[in-house]
Structure formats: structure tokens, C-alpha cells
Write a protein that holds these residues in place. Structure first.
Motif: not given
Lengths: 576, 205
Positions: A4, A156, A508, A528, B40, B42, B105, B107-110, B113, B125-127, B129
Motif C-alpha cells: 500500500k 495502521r 477514515v 470521517n 477489492c 464493492e 466495500l 479491500i483486502g489488507s486494508l 467499509q 460511513t464506517t471503516f 480495519e
């Protein structure tokens, strides 16, 4: 594993050069902070980076190369950039190249040491450098408390935010500096500052010193022995105005201390206190100007005595009603008359006292109204104290009624036990059986009957005065609630959330940008913001707030038994 | 399993699959699946929009009631109050209640969401990890007389490596049925499997 790359969006149009930033190996991510342009001497770059590492404690190193060719792809430049990988040894060496104005960049890595030449997938994440630098992630990771292990294990996101925030020194050099290194980052066009902010910062130092000096004088005067004598100290503890003034004094001390705020939380608290004081004083002065216009104070003083008279008359009518046959209940005539006359005389004394004070009321109110310039909260506390003073007779009646009722209830319960042949054992704190003599039983039964039949009268007086007292308590409680609201609301944080929402970040969010096959995945990382509810909850100012110390059941039990209730408990008060 | 359309329906950009499903209460949903890259993906669930006829029905009912009160009380404030209440109620409904689309959404390794888009355009939105995500599972719950299935994300407990600290339910307002949930589950697991294949970097296990 997926690589990344966090790329600042301000560097998208930078000239070719090498990328510097931080490599987080546990997460296989590279946070790029700036682009160093040609020409440069590698030794000087390494020196600069080690100096930066020493100052910021962030592990900044050269991560790769950036090739921004405006026309066709320049082969020689790309080979040159590859060779740079040998000078600045970094595993993996990241190469990003952009052709013309194309949105889709090609990104590749050079792994020299690894044996398996797997094609790693690369994710390119754009971020707004200035916003990430200024923002503060919630919940804040308390670095003092957490162990080193936890800090390494940190999410992270907080690592990225941390990296950018700590590299403030890096962003101070702009392109007009005559140094050996030419950088591009969000501030490379020159540092912007506001003259007014700088002037205020300079002026705040002597202002704080003056304020500290004044506050030390005031607190010294307050602690003097003269004010600690018994009647006065009792009075100060009962008046809520004094508590509010002490609370505000403490706030002023926090603001005027010349220790710089250690971290974000302390800074926000200082700012919140400052804004709260400002708004308080502004509202207070507004109130004062409204009161003193058109002689409203005079009108208020004129209506105060008739209102007090009216209340007293209403109470007298109430007592006359109780002395008759209230709600159709039949009272014990003798006890009724005694209690009624006692309370009527009390009211008569109170009215005489009020009439004695009446010539001075206007002057007292005028001077007391001046104290509204200290803040709206102080004015509200004074109002609450005036209400308490004016309804003092209701409080007295409540106490008399409650004590009488309480005595009666205890007497009744004890004689009821005697009726059944039991006794309360004080030593063992339980009910034991006991054999009574005949004359003890006789007198006990007689007294029990008398008390039982006098119960309705006392109970009714107690009920009426308790209800009145509760009414006054509710009014005072509402005023204190308002005072607490003004005291504890973090206005600065709310306005910050409204205007600069990126400074308070809950997390975020990622947005997927246009993709092209064969090019790395492009994401946009945005901040966010925290929700308003969490802002208020996190940054609430602590107050000396009054909150009910009894639950509903214990309150009802106390009312039933006739124990005196003090429904609002102040923090720091000793438990009775 | 519903017979889904194979190609993209009209109005859908290429590379995007859209299939119709039903929610637990019977309303039609559309699941849109889009693969941005190898790691990735969605997934978006679209709900039916606000219908004009239900909106006009509610508005007419409120205004008729207000007119009735006006005829009885001869106070014209009732009418303006009714208009005001209808407007404010509509704005509150569109901005805080009516969810048009819920999307996931991965996203592998991130991370993962979750986005809810409201009818007024607001997006919440909520993310989460990837290091906090333990697994994505389909749970079943007994609610009154029904058994409903819901997809949820299990979060790791920092103290206990085998334990689960929190359960985050997904698609709460759309409430799709099991067939739709299985599609979403399969898509998510394909990406989550990738992180198990990759060699684990040093860290607390």
C-alpha cells in the motif's frame, strides 16, 4: 502481500525526483511525505534525513523514485531513477511514473533481496496531507499509558496520522529556501500565517501573567481567616453563588497557567473553557443591559414585595382550609388548631420581616444585578438563591411537619411492636420477643391508640408542606440544570466540528477512483468526522453538578417515613 | 434461489453485475456487485425509492385532518402549522430515516467499509480495519415468530485472541433474504481468504 502506497495529493503535479517517507514493514505500507527534486547530492540527502529523524523521531527514509514526464516517456530518466535504487538502498524500491496528464500512474517495485519474484499487487491511496496533519484521531491512543508492544500493534490508521503529524518540521522548508534540498509537499509554496493570530499569541503571555497575579490576590483574599468563622462559612457553603464563583475561578486559573498544553485533550479543554467563559460573560452583560434599561430593576423591586405578600396570603388561606374540614376529611379539632395557629404565627413573623426589608430591596437588587456582568451562570445562581431565601418559611414548615410526622411514625412502629409482644434489640439490630408487665402493656396500648387517631391530621400537614417544598426544589433544580448546561457545554469543539470537521476524526473513509486495467488500484482516503454526540461526550467540561443522590424507591421510602430529604447532592459534600 | 439476470441490465456500467432479490418483508432489492481489482470488491444493495403515491397519501391525510380541526376551531394557525409540520417531517424522514442504498466495500489488507446512503444524499460511513476483523458470518436470530438471517462482521478481542469483542450487523435496513446473503458472503470470503494465503507479517497472533 499487497503493497500500500499512501501518496499525498499535493505531490501529483510535482517534478521528477525521489520519494521520502516512512516505511511501515508490519503493514507493508509506505507513507510518502515529500518529493526531493534534482539536482541533489545523495550524501546531503542522507544527512538531512538523519537530522530529521533525530528531531521528529519518525523513521524517515528514501522510499523510491517519482517520474513525472510531461511529454513522452523518457527512457534515460527511468534508467537513471532505477540506478538511484542502488545508492539509497531500501527494500522494496518503489517506482511511480506518470505520463503527461494521465490519471492512471504505473507503479512497480524492485525487490533485490527476496527470492520469490511474485507480482505484488499495489494499492495507491491518495490523502490530503494538510488535513491528515491537523486532524486528531478519536479515540486517542494514550501513548503514555500503552506499552511499547501495544504501540507497535497500533492500528495502521493511527500510525499514518502519527507519521504525518510528527513530521511538521519537514513541512517547514519551502521552495524559496536556499538549502541544498528542494522538496515538494503541501506547504512547499510557502508557509502561511495570520498576523492577527501571531499578535494574539504574543499578547497572550503578559495577559496570562497579569491574570495569574490577580487570581492569586483574589484566592488569597478568599482564604483569609476572617471568612472562615462559623456563621460565615456555613452561609458560603449553602449559597450556590459562591460555589459557582469558585468553579469559575478554577477555570480562570486553568486558562491563565503558563504551562503549554501537553496534548490535544488539554488544548481542547483550555479552548472550551475560554469560549464558555466568553459566552457566559457576553450573555451576562446582555442580560444586565436589558435589566438596567427602562428601570426594570425598579419594577422588579416594586413587584417583589407584593408577590411575597401574595404568597404569604395564599399560605394563610391554605392553613385556614386545613384547620376546617379539608377535602371532606375530619380532623382532630384540638391538634388542628394548635398546628394551624403555630404556622400562622410563623407566617406573620415572616411578613413583618419582609416589610422591614422593603425600603432596602431596590438598592440591594440594583447592586446584586451588577454581578450579572460576571456571567449568566452567576446571575442564574443568584436567582436560585433569592428563590431559596424567599421561600425559607416553606422550608421551615416542611422541617416542622416532617419532624413531627417522623416522631409519630417511630412512636407508632415501636408501640405496634409492643402490641404484638416484641421489642427492638439495639445490640443485635433485630426484633426480639419480650414479655411486658401489665401496666406497660396498658400504657403502651393507650398511647398507641392516641397516636394512631392523631395520625391523619399530622400526615395531612406533612403532605401539604412536602408538596410545596418539592415544588420549590424542582424550580431550583431546573435553574441549576441550566447553569450546568452553560458550564459544561464544549462550544469550541462543536464549532470546530461544524467549521473544520477534519480536525476531529472518528476514522477514515475510502472512495474508489476510476480504474484502468493493469494499473494499480486507486483509492482516495478522506477523513470521517466525529458525530456531534460523541464530540459533546468526549469534550464535556466537568462540573460540580448536582444530581439526585437517591433513587426513586429510596426517595419514596424517605418521604413515607418522614426523613428529611436533600434531593440534590453536590460533588465533594460529605455524606450525612 | 431467484433466477437472476446474467448480463448487466440497462443503465448499469460494464463490469457491474446486478441481480434482483427480495427483502425479509417482501420488498424488491437489487444487489450490485462490482470488482475493482483482484482484492477489492464493492457490493451495493439498492432499496426501492420513495413512492409519489405514498407521499401524496400521507400529505393529503394530514392536511385533511388539519382542515377538519380548522373548521371546528376557526383558527387559521392550524393550517400553517400543518404545512410546517409536513415539510419538517418530510425533511427529517428523507435525511434521517429513508435509506436508499447500503453498500459494502471490501479491500483486502486494508479493511471493510460500510456505507448507508440516505434519500437526501447524506452518506454515513464506517471503516473497519482488516486487523480488527476476525470473520464475516451469517447469523440467525429469532425475532417474535420469525427466524431472520443477517450478515455480520466479527471483531477481534484485543485481550483474547480467540474471542470476539463485537458483532457488527450489516444491511440492517434492507434485511435481505438468505439467498442474497449467501452471495454477499461468498464474495466477502473470497477476499478474506486471500489474507490467510499471504504470509503473515510479525504481529500478535
Amino acid at each position: 502481500m499487497v503493497l500500500k502506497v499512501f501518496f499525498p495529493s499535493c505531490c501529483s503535479s510535482a517534478e521528477s525526483g525521489i520519494l521520502i517517507g516512512r516505511w511501515i514493514s508490519e503493514q507493508n505500507s509506505a507513507v510518502i511525505l515529500a518529493v526531493v527534486h534534482f539536482p541533489f547530492i545523495p550524501v546531503q540527502v542522507k544527512q538531512y534525513l538523519s537530522e530529521l529523524q533525530r528531531v521528529t523521531k519518525v523513521n524517515v527514509s528514501v522510499l523510491g523514485s517519482w517520474n513525472n514526464s510531461k511529454q513522452e516517456k523518457e527512457e534515460s530518466l527511468s534508467e537513471f531513477l532505477e540506478d538511484l535504487g542502488t545508492i539509497f538502498s531500501h527494500e522494496p524500491w518503489i517506482q511511480i511514473s506518470k505520463e503527461g496528464d494521465s490519471k492512471f500512474w504505473s507503479c512497480s517495485t524492485l525487490q533485490k533481496r527476496s527470492n520469490n519474484h511474485r507480482e505484488e499487487e499495489i494499492i495507491l491511496v491518495y490523502y490530503d496531507q494538510r488535513k491528515v496533519m491537523l486532524s486528531c484521531l478519536h479515540p486517542p491512543l494514550d501513548t503514555a499509558a500503552s506499552t511499547a508492544q501495544e504501540a507497535e500493534d497500533a492500528s495502521r490508521l493511527s500510525a499514518i496520522f502519527d507519521t504525518v503529524a510528527k513530521s511538521k518540521v519537514l513541512f517547514m522548508t519551502d521552495k524559496y529556501d536556499d538549502g541544498p534540498i528542494k522538496l515538494t509537499h503541501w506547504q512547499s509554496d510557502g508557509v502561511e500565517a495570520s498576523i492577527i493570530v501571531e499578535l494574539m499569541k504574543q499578547a497572550s503571555v503578559p495577559a496570562c501573567m497579569l491574570l495569574t497575579f490577580l487570581l492569586s490576590l483574589i484566592s488569597g483574599a478568599c482564604k483569609s481567616r476572617m471568612l472562615k468563622f462559623w456563621p460565615l462559612s456555613f452561609l458560603w457553603s449553602k449559597l450556590s453563588t459562591c460555589e459557582q464563583l469558585a468553579h469559575r475561578l478554577q477555570h480562570l486559573q486553568v486558562i491563565s497557567s503558563n504551562k503549554k498544553a501537553q496534548n490535544q485533550t488539554q488544548l481542547m479543554r483550555k479552548a472550551n473553557i475560554f469560549v464558555s467563559l466568553l459566552i457566559d460573560v457576553a450573555l451576562g452583560i446582555l442580560l444586565m443591559s436589558w435589566l438596567y434599561r427602562k428601570n426594570r430593576i425598579g419594577h422588579l423591586a416594586d413587584t417583589l414585595i407584593p408577590v411575597a405578600d401574595h404568597v404569604a396570603e395564599e399560605l394563610q388561606d391554605l392553613l385556614q382550609w386545613l384547620m376546617g374540614a379539608p377535602a371532606g376529611l375530619k380532623m382532630n379539632r384540638a391538634l388542628d388548631q394548635v398546628l394551624g395557629r403555630f404556622f400562622l404565627y410563623h407566617i406573620h413573623l415572616w411578613i413583618s420581616y419582609i416589610h422591614l426589608m422593603s425600603p432596602f430591596i431596590e438598592m440591594i437588587l440594583w447592586y446584586v444585578g451588577l454581578s450579572a456582568c460576571l456571567g449568566l451562570t452567576v446571575a442564574l445562581c443568584i436567582l436560585s438563591d433569592i428563590v431559596a431565601l424567599l421561600t425559607f418559611h416553606i422550608y421551615c414548615f416542611y422541617v416542622y411537619g416532617a419532624r413531627l410526622y417522623c416522631l409519630k411514625i417511630y412512636g407508632l412502629s415501636s408501640l405496634w411492636r409492643l402490641f404484638r409482644g416484641k421489642k427492638w434489640n439495639v445490640l443485635r439490630q433485630r426484633v426480639d420477643s419480650c414479655s411486658y408487665d401489665l401496666d406497660q402493656l396498658f400504657i403502651g396500648t393507650l398511647l398507641f391508640t392516641i397516636l394512631l387517631f392523631l395520625l391523619p391530621t399530622t400526615a395531612l400537614y406533612y403532605l401539604v408542606f412536602t408538596l410545596l417544598r418539592l415544588l420549590v426544589v424542582i424550580v431550583q433544580g431546573l435553574i441549576h440544570l441550566l447553569v450546568d448546561l452553560v458550564d459544561s457545554l464544549p462550544l469550541y469543539s462543536i464549532i470546530l466540528r461544524l467549521c473544520r470537521s477534519y480536525r476531529l476524526a472518528a476514522g477514515v473513509k475510502f472512495r474508489v477512483l476510476e480504474q484502468q486495467d493493469g494499473k494499480p488500484l486507486r483509492l482516495l482516503m478522506q477523513i470521517n468526522p466525529l458525530s456531534y454526540g460523541s464530540v459533546v461526550q468526549t469534550y464535556r467540561l466537568p462540573t460540580y453538578s448536582c444530581y439526585p443522590k437517591d433513587s426513586w424507591t429510596s426517595l419514596c421510602k424517605k418521604l413515607f417515613l418522614g426523613e428529611l430529604i436533600y434531593p440534590w447532592k453536590h460533588k465533594g459534600e460529605k455524606q450525612d | 434461489m431467484e433466477a437472476g439476470s446474467c448480463g448487466p441490465p440497462p443503465g448499469c456500467p460494464p463490469g457491474v453485475e446486478e441481480r434482483p432479490f427480495r427483502s425479509a418483508s417482501g420488498e424488491p432489492l437489487a444487489l450490485r456487485r462490482r470488482q475493482h481489482s483482484a482484492s477489492c470488491r464493492e457490493l451495493a444493495l439498492r432499496r426501492p425509492r420513495l413512492q409519489l403515491r405514498s407521499l401524496s397519501a400521507v400529505t393529503s391525510a394530514v392536511w385533511l385532518a388539519a382542515y377538519g380541526v380548522f373548521v371546528l376551531s376557526e383558527n387559521s394557525m392550524v393550517l400553517s402549522a400543518a404545512i410546517f409540520i409536513t415539510l419538517i417531517g418530510l425533511i427529517i424522514y428523507l435525511h434521517f430515516v429513508k435509506i436508499d442504498q447500503e453498500s459494502l466495500l471490501v479491500i483486502g489488507s486494508l479493511g471493510i467499509q460500510l456505507t448507508s446512503s440516505y434519500a437526501s444524499g447524506k452518506e454515513s460511513t464506517t471503516f473497519i480495519e482488516m486487523s480488527r476483523v476476525k470473520d464475516v458470518v451469517i447469523n440467525e436470530a429469532i425475532y417474535m415468530q420469525k427466524v431472520i438471517y443477517y450478515l455480520c462482521i466479527l471483531l477481534k478481542d484485543p485481550q483474547d485472541p480467540q474471542g470476539v469483542s463485537e458483532v457488527v450487523p450489516l444491511f440492517q435496513s434492507s434485511q435481505p433474504r438468505l439467498d442474497c446473503l449467501m452471495e454477499v458472503y461468498k464474495s466477502c470470503q473470497e477476499i478474506l481468504d486471500q489474507r490467510k494465503e499471504a504470509p503473515q507479517s510479525s504481529g500478535i497472533k
